[in-house]
Design a protein around this motif. Structure first.
Motif, PDB file in Angstrom:
ATOM      1  N   ARG A 142       0.834  -1.203   0.000  1.00 25.12           N
ATOM      2  CA  ARG A 142       0.000   0.000   0.000  1.00 25.12           C
ATOM      3  C   ARG A 142       0.870   1.255   0.000  1.00 25.12           C
ATOM      4  N   GLY A 160      -7.643   1.656   2.598  1.00 22.26           N
ATOM      5  CA  GLY A 160      -7.535   1.806   1.148  1.00 22.26           C
ATOM      6  C   GLY A 160      -6.807   0.611   0.598  1.00 22.26           C
ATOM      7  N   TYR A 161      -7.500  -0.266  -0.156  1.00 24.60           N
ATOM      8  CA  TYR A 161      -6.953  -1.592  -0.433  1.00 24.60           C
ATOM      9  C   TYR A 161      -6.852  -1.955  -1.910  1.00 24.60           C
ATOM     10  N   ASP A 183     -12.616   0.091  -4.720  1.00 24.63           N
ATOM     11  CA  ASP A 183     -12.001  -0.618  -3.607  1.00 24.63           C
ATOM     12  C   ASP A 183     -12.686  -1.972  -3.416  1.00 24.63           C
ATOM     13  N   HIS A 209     -13.342   4.276  -2.076  1.00 25.48           N
ATOM     14  CA  HIS A 209     -13.219   4.461  -3.526  1.00 25.48           C
ATOM     15  C   HIS A 209     -14.134   3.487  -4.257  1.00 25.48           C
ATOM     16  N   ASP A 232     -12.626   7.428   6.594  1.00 30.32           N
ATOM     17  CA  ASP A 232     -12.472   6.023   6.237  1.00 30.32           C
ATOM     18  C   ASP A 232     -13.858   5.389   6.128  1.00 30.32           C
ATOM     19  N   LEU A 249      -5.805   3.616  -4.419  1.00 27.63           N
ATOM     20  CA  LEU A 249      -5.246   4.245  -3.221  1.00 27.63           C
ATOM     21  C   LEU A 249      -4.152   5.225  -3.611  1.00 27.63           C
ATOM     22  N   PHE A 307      -8.968   5.586   2.265  1.00 27.06           N
ATOM     23  CA  PHE A 307      -9.371   5.709   0.862  1.00 27.06           C
ATOM     24  C   PHE A 307     -10.100   4.448   0.386  1.00 27.06           C
ATOM     25  N   ASP A 308     -10.650   3.702   1.350  1.00 27.76           N
ATOM     26  CA  ASP A 308     -11.348   2.471   1.019  1.00 27.76           C
ATOM     27  C   ASP A 308     -12.802   2.704   0.610  1.00 27.76           C
TER      28      ASP A 308
END
Length: 335
Positions: free
Chosen positions: A24, A288-289, A251, A248, A159, A294, A245-246
């Motif tokens: 990441r 964020g994954y 994501d 998104h 988050d 990310l 940023f998960d």
């Protein structure tokens, strides 16, 4: 922006199938490589004293022993290795650096962003949960309070998952305002609208839980209509962003629909809120994954602070999200 980073944070490696991977941070750094303005600071790790200002001594000792004995699965989601202890101290130290530079007035192209991992906002005072061992943003907030650098700290957590650990740590406190915008009915089972704090902290916790499929337009409306006015009344000295940023749209572990440009707009809004409050602003990495998304999102936030204007948002707020915003606004007005 100025980014806090230490190589020790890459030594926490829960395995190739775990979404919270050292890749990441590697992906973020690769995306920032083309930004000549990106500057890195290897801030000092957190001290044991700084950690114990937030976490229970018995838990910290147990976590350290767990790592010294080789680590393993703390729970179904949270895995440590021998070097996780040093990585967690490094991650917390980077968050402290972000908070202290924000209080000192670093802004614009020098706005601090901590790229530490493991993340922290799920860790309460006495346990590790949800990929998190030490609550980085809570340790950072307590650090500037204990040092007399701030009287009041606001934490804005965007988050996709509710920061149960951060909320728990400050739930009865009047000097830290915790505002979370997250996905309803996701991990963990907390972050409901009626959770507003207790005792001295009554009214200093705000939860806005959006349904799956919510776009960034609703997040912006929540910041404009609810979070911003609440923080202006609270009057913090510094605003710290638990920047996950998960949410998104690509994501793999969320169902929200925030675009890369949407995160730029979120950054613009929190900067405006901090400016209106006369407060410093600092960022602390959480989730964020999807590695590409990310990295692109962090790069887009950096580009905004390097004086690139974000795209305009003209999308309507969906009815389900609008209902949540209206309820949250009424809740804040009642407290």
């Amino acid at each position: 922006m100025r980014f806090g980073h230490r190589a020790a944070c890459l030594d926490h490696d829960p395995g190739p199938r775990h979404p919270e991977s050292p890749n990441r941070v590697r992906a973020i750094r690769q995306a920032l490589a083309d930004a000549d303005s990106a500057e890195y600071v290897a801030a000092e790790p957190a001290t044991r004293e700084q950690v114990l200002a937030v976490h229970d001594e018995d838990y910290v000792a147990e976590f350290q022993r767990f790592c010294a004995n080789g680590g393993g699965s703390w729970d179904a989601d949270t895995t440590a290795v021998e070097r996780t202890w040093e990585a967690a101290l490094a991650s917390a130290g980077l968050a402290i650096w972000s908070a202290r530079r924000a209080v000192a007035g670093d802004d614009g192209t020098r706005t601090p962003f901590s790229l530490g991992r493991p993340p922290g906002h799920h860790a309460p005072a006495d346990d590790a949960r949800g990929f998190c061992f030490l609550n980085n943003v809570a340790i950072a907030a307590q650090s500037v309070l204990d040092a007399g650098l701030a009287d009041r700290v606001a934490i804005v957590d965007w988050d996709i998952h509710h920061g149960n650990g951060t909320q728990d740590i400050f739930y009865d406190r009047a000097d830290v305002y915790y505002a979370s915008i997250h996905e309803r009915d996701s991990y963990p089972p907390s972050g409901y609208i009626h959770e507003t704090g207790t005792g001295d902290g009554e009214g200093a916790t705000l939860n806005i839980a959006f349904p799956a499929g919510t776009t960034h337009s609703a997040y912006l409306a929540a910041l404009d209509e609810v979070v911003g006015p609440a923080l202006e009344r609270f009057d913090p000295d510094v605003v710290l962003v638990s920047a996950g940023f998960d949410g998104h749209e690509y994501d793999p572990i969320s169902q929200q629909r925030i675009s890369t440009d949407g995160y730029t707009l979120l950054a613009e809004r929190v900067r405006s809120i901090a400016t209106d409050c006369g407060a410093g602003l600092g960022f602390v990495l959480e989730g964020g994954y999807d590695l590409e998304m990310l990295a692109e999102s962090v790069r887009a936030v950096d580009a905004f602070f390097e004086r690139e204007r974000p795209a305009e948002d003209s999308a309507a707020v969906l009815d389900g999200a609008r209902e949540v915003i209206d309820r949250a606004r009424k809740q804040v007005e009642r407290v």
